[in-house]
Scaffold this motif. Structure first.
Motif, PDB file in Angstrom:
ATOM      1  N   VAL A 211      -4.895   6.483  -6.531  1.00  0.00           N
ATOM      2  CA  VAL A 211      -4.787   5.650  -5.329  1.00  0.00           C
ATOM      3  C   VAL A 211      -4.253   4.277  -5.708  1.00  0.00           C
ATOM      4  O   VAL A 211      -3.428   3.690  -4.991  1.00  0.00           O
ATOM      5  CB  VAL A 211      -6.161   5.526  -4.636  1.00  0.00           C
ATOM      6  CG1 VAL A 211      -6.110   4.475  -3.526  1.00  0.00           C
ATOM      7  CG2 VAL A 211      -6.597   6.874  -4.069  1.00  0.00           C
ATOM      8  N   GLN A 212      -4.712   3.753  -6.852  1.00  0.00           N
ATOM      9  CA  GLN A 212      -4.284   2.426  -7.309  1.00  0.00           C
ATOM     10  C   GLN A 212      -2.766   2.371  -7.525  1.00  0.00           C
ATOM     11  O   GLN A 212      -2.111   1.375  -7.199  1.00  0.00           O
ATOM     12  CB  GLN A 212      -5.010   2.054  -8.612  1.00  0.00           C
ATOM     13  CG  GLN A 212      -6.491   1.766  -8.453  1.00  0.00           C
ATOM     14  CD  GLN A 212      -7.322   3.019  -8.172  1.00  0.00           C
ATOM     15  OE1 GLN A 212      -6.942   4.134  -8.559  1.00  0.00           O
ATOM     16  NE2 GLN A 212      -8.441   2.836  -7.474  1.00  0.00           N
ATOM     17  N   VAL A 214      -0.531   4.305  -6.017  1.00  0.00           N
ATOM     18  CA  VAL A 214       0.091   4.372  -4.686  1.00  0.00           C
ATOM     19  C   VAL A 214       0.104   2.978  -4.069  1.00  0.00           C
ATOM     20  O   VAL A 214       1.125   2.524  -3.530  1.00  0.00           O
ATOM     21  CB  VAL A 214      -0.670   5.357  -3.771  1.00  0.00           C
ATOM     22  CG1 VAL A 214      -0.108   5.303  -2.349  1.00  0.00           C
ATOM     23  CG2 VAL A 214      -0.579   6.777  -4.326  1.00  0.00           C
ATOM     24  N   ILE A 215      -1.014   2.269  -4.165  1.00  0.00           N
ATOM     25  CA  ILE A 215      -1.113   0.907  -3.622  1.00  0.00           C
ATOM     26  C   ILE A 215      -0.126  -0.019  -4.314  1.00  0.00           C
ATOM     27  O   ILE A 215       0.550  -0.833  -3.674  1.00  0.00           O
ATOM     28  CB  ILE A 215      -2.552   0.376  -3.760  1.00  0.00           C
ATOM     29  CG1 ILE A 215      -3.494   1.185  -2.852  1.00  0.00           C
ATOM     30  CG2 ILE A 215      -2.622  -1.110  -3.429  1.00  0.00           C
ATOM     31  CD1 ILE A 215      -4.967   0.894  -3.076  1.00  0.00           C
ATOM     32  N   ARG A 216      -0.036   0.111  -5.625  1.00  0.00           N
ATOM     33  CA  ARG A 216       0.869  -0.758  -6.389  1.00  0.00           C
ATOM     34  C   ARG A 216       2.322  -0.561  -5.961  1.00  0.00           C
ATOM     35  O   ARG A 216       3.097  -1.523  -5.879  1.00  0.00           O
ATOM     36  CB  ARG A 216       0.719  -0.468  -7.891  1.00  0.00           C
ATOM     37  CG  ARG A 216       1.462  -1.461  -8.785  1.00  0.00           C
ATOM     38  CD  ARG A 216       1.389  -1.082 -10.244  1.00  0.00           C
ATOM     39  NE  ARG A 216       2.195   0.092 -10.544  1.00  0.00           N
ATOM     40  CZ  ARG A 216       3.514   0.061 -10.726  1.00  0.00           C
ATOM     41  NH1 ARG A 216       4.186  -1.083 -10.588  1.00  0.00           N
ATOM     42  NH2 ARG A 216       4.180   1.162 -11.002  1.00  0.00           N
ATOM     43  N   ARG A 217       2.685   0.676  -5.634  1.00  0.00           N
ATOM     44  CA  ARG A 217       4.071   0.982  -5.278  1.00  0.00           C
ATOM     45  C   ARG A 217       4.381   0.715  -3.796  1.00  0.00           C
ATOM     46  O   ARG A 217       5.546   0.674  -3.417  1.00  0.00           O
ATOM     47  CB  ARG A 217       4.397   2.437  -5.631  1.00  0.00           C
ATOM     48  CG  ARG A 217       4.373   2.705  -7.132  1.00  0.00           C
ATOM     49  CD  ARG A 217       4.878   4.098  -7.439  1.00  0.00           C
ATOM     50  NE  ARG A 217       4.874   4.369  -8.875  1.00  0.00           N
ATOM     51  CZ  ARG A 217       5.786   5.092  -9.518  1.00  0.00           C
ATOM     52  NH1 ARG A 217       6.796   5.634  -8.826  1.00  0.00           N
ATOM     53  NH2 ARG A 217       5.702   5.296 -10.811  1.00  0.00           N
ATOM     54  N   GLN A 218       3.367   0.586  -2.967  1.00  0.00           N
ATOM     55  CA  GLN A 218       3.521   0.201  -1.559  1.00  0.00           C
ATOM     56  C   GLN A 218       4.544   1.044  -0.781  1.00  0.00           C
ATOM     57  O   GLN A 218       5.627   0.575  -0.400  1.00  0.00           O
ATOM     58  CB  GLN A 218       3.897  -1.275  -1.462  1.00  0.00           C
ATOM     59  CG  GLN A 218       2.755  -2.237  -1.776  1.00  0.00           C
ATOM     60  CD  GLN A 218       1.650  -2.200  -0.709  1.00  0.00           C
ATOM     61  OE1 GLN A 218       1.914  -2.366   0.480  1.00  0.00           O
ATOM     62  NE2 GLN A 218       0.416  -1.962  -1.147  1.00  0.00           N
ATOM     63  N   PRO A 219       4.195   2.286  -0.476  1.00  0.00           N
ATOM     64  CA  PRO A 219       5.091   3.118   0.347  1.00  0.00           C
ATOM     65  C   PRO A 219       5.137   2.627   1.793  1.00  0.00           C
ATOM     66  O   PRO A 219       4.215   1.944   2.260  1.00  0.00           O
ATOM     67  CB  PRO A 219       4.431   4.500   0.260  1.00  0.00           C
ATOM     68  CG  PRO A 219       2.972   4.196   0.058  1.00  0.00           C
ATOM     69  CD  PRO A 219       2.935   2.985  -0.828  1.00  0.00           C
ATOM     70  N   VAL A 243      -5.026  -3.575   1.708  1.00  0.00           N
ATOM     71  CA  VAL A 243      -3.952  -3.700   0.709  1.00  0.00           C
ATOM     72  C   VAL A 243      -2.853  -2.658   0.883  1.00  0.00           C
ATOM     73  O   VAL A 243      -1.832  -2.688   0.192  1.00  0.00           O
ATOM     74  CB  VAL A 243      -4.534  -3.591  -0.723  1.00  0.00           C
ATOM     75  CG1 VAL A 243      -5.324  -4.840  -1.069  1.00  0.00           C
ATOM     76  CG2 VAL A 243      -5.375  -2.329  -0.882  1.00  0.00           C
ATOM     77  N   LEU A 244      -3.070  -1.712   1.815  1.00  0.00           N
ATOM     78  CA  LEU A 244      -2.065  -0.685   2.066  1.00  0.00           C
ATOM     79  C   LEU A 244      -1.968  -0.464   3.574  1.00  0.00           C
ATOM     80  O   LEU A 244      -2.864   0.107   4.187  1.00  0.00           O
ATOM     81  CB  LEU A 244      -2.455   0.624   1.358  1.00  0.00           C
ATOM     82  CG  LEU A 244      -1.451   1.787   1.473  1.00  0.00           C
ATOM     83  CD1 LEU A 244      -0.122   1.432   0.801  1.00  0.00           C
ATOM     84  CD2 LEU A 244      -2.024   3.062   0.859  1.00  0.00           C
ATOM     85  N   GLN A 245      -0.873  -0.923   4.171  1.00  0.00           N
ATOM     86  CA  GLN A 245      -0.719  -0.863   5.623  1.00  0.00           C
ATOM     87  C   GLN A 245       0.025   0.378   6.102  1.00  0.00           C
ATOM     88  O   GLN A 245       0.244   0.543   7.303  1.00  0.00           O
ATOM     89  CB  GLN A 245       0.067  -2.092   6.118  1.00  0.00           C
ATOM     90  CG  GLN A 245      -0.302  -3.392   5.431  1.00  0.00           C
ATOM     91  CD  GLN A 245      -1.643  -3.958   5.836  1.00  0.00           C
ATOM     92  OE1 GLN A 245      -1.776  -4.398   6.938  1.00  0.00           O
ATOM     93  NE2 GLN A 245      -2.603  -3.988   4.962  1.00  0.00           N
ATOM     94  N   ALA A 246       0.428   1.253   5.199  1.00  0.00           N
ATOM     95  CA  ALA A 246       1.253   2.406   5.567  1.00  0.00           C
ATOM     96  C   ALA A 246       0.503   3.377   6.480  1.00  0.00           C
ATOM     97  O   ALA A 246      -0.612   3.789   6.164  1.00  0.00           O
ATOM     98  CB  ALA A 246       1.702   3.139   4.305  1.00  0.00           C
TER      99      ALA A 246
END
Length: 279
Positions: A211-212, A214-219, A243-246
């Motif tokens: 998950v970390q 995925v968050i770092r890459r910000q899809p 931290v993840l608005q997707a």
């Protein structure tokens, strides 16, 4: 002399009868029987209107509904060679990459005609349809379906050719969290929508990720290949909303993961949803 001629005549009649009895009964092209060893191949037979010739199919051959009633001769554990030998089909449709290579090789060694399917890109589906149409002697029907598939696929590619780049995180399940690399089937489908998958730099087709990461890459978008309610997926990601608005949308795994003509309407719907959600 007459006795000798009579004996020879009797022998000829006996030999002719024996040959007629021993000669194998050959099916005509229109009567050839079929066994399928993968769900997508079962669908292909139905779409080619050859289902009356099906003797048996693989596990998970669940579309159309009528396929569920047919005997099963293959599953994740392998092919039931003994059952196929008993059925003696004229043609066996196998999935190279899904069925075990040793099972396919054994069927060939036993003298069976084996058609091998291995679509690596969406365009391969129509190509293989045409090939199978020749094998099953329904070339015209196969060509019509293949041409229609190609037309719709080309239309999709043109429609999303110049769209703004969108990066999506596509995943199959969350425990562990599994995504797709550049050569995975889902990545090639999503490319038709003008979309790039988040782990397009992975060295394997189905990388396990965190998950970390995925968050770092910000899809821009999260796509869950699931038949579960979308609220289940939203709940999984909710602790990371700060931290993840997707947003999360779903793809039907029963269609999206199969090499089937049903892909086009499903892909068209998903492409539309992706770009509507991102806008």
């Amino acid at each position: 002399m007459m006795f000798r001629i009579l004996v020879m005549s009797v022998l000829l009649i006996v030999c002719h009868a024996a040959l007629v009895h021993a000669a194998p009964t050959r099916t005509t092209d229109s009567d050839q029987t079929i066994v399928t060893l993968a769900p997508h191949l079962t669908e292909w037979v139905y779409s080619l209107e050859q289902q009356d010739k099906l003797l048996a199919v693989s596990a998970y051959s669940d579309y159309p509904d009528a396929a569920k009633a047919l005997p099963r001769v293959a599953d994740a554990n392998g092919v039931n060679i003994k059952a196929i030998v008993k059925l003696q089909p004229d043609v066996i449709l196998a999935w190279r990459g899904g069925n075990k290579p040793q099972d396919i090789a054994r069927l060939k060694q036993l003298g069976f005609t084996v058609f091998e399917s291995q679509p690596l890109t969406p365009a391969d589906i129509s190509k293989e349809y045409r090939q199978l149409g020749g094998v099953l002697h329904v070339s015209e029907r196969a060509r019509e379906l293949a041409d229609n598939f190609d037309t719709q696929l080309s239309h999709l590619a043109r429609q999303y050719k110049n769209v703004s780049a969108i990066t999506v995180f596509y995943y199959m399940w969350t425990a562990p969290l599994m995504s797709v690399g550049p050569d995975a089937w889902a990545s090639k489908l999503l490319a038709q929508c003008g979309v790039q998958t988040l782990f397009n730099d992975a060295h394997v087709d189905y990388p396990q990720v965190s998950v970390q990461e995925v968050i770092r890459r910000q899809p821009d978008l999260l796509i869950a290949a699931t038949s579960r309610n979308i609220s289940v997926e939203q709940q999984f990601w909710s602790p990371h909303n700060d931290v993840l608005q997707a947003p999360v949308i779903a793809a039907n795994p029963d269609i999206f993961s199969r090499f089937t003509l049903r892909l086009i309407p499903e892909l068209r719907s998903l492409c539309k949803q992706i770009h509507q959600t991102d806008s």
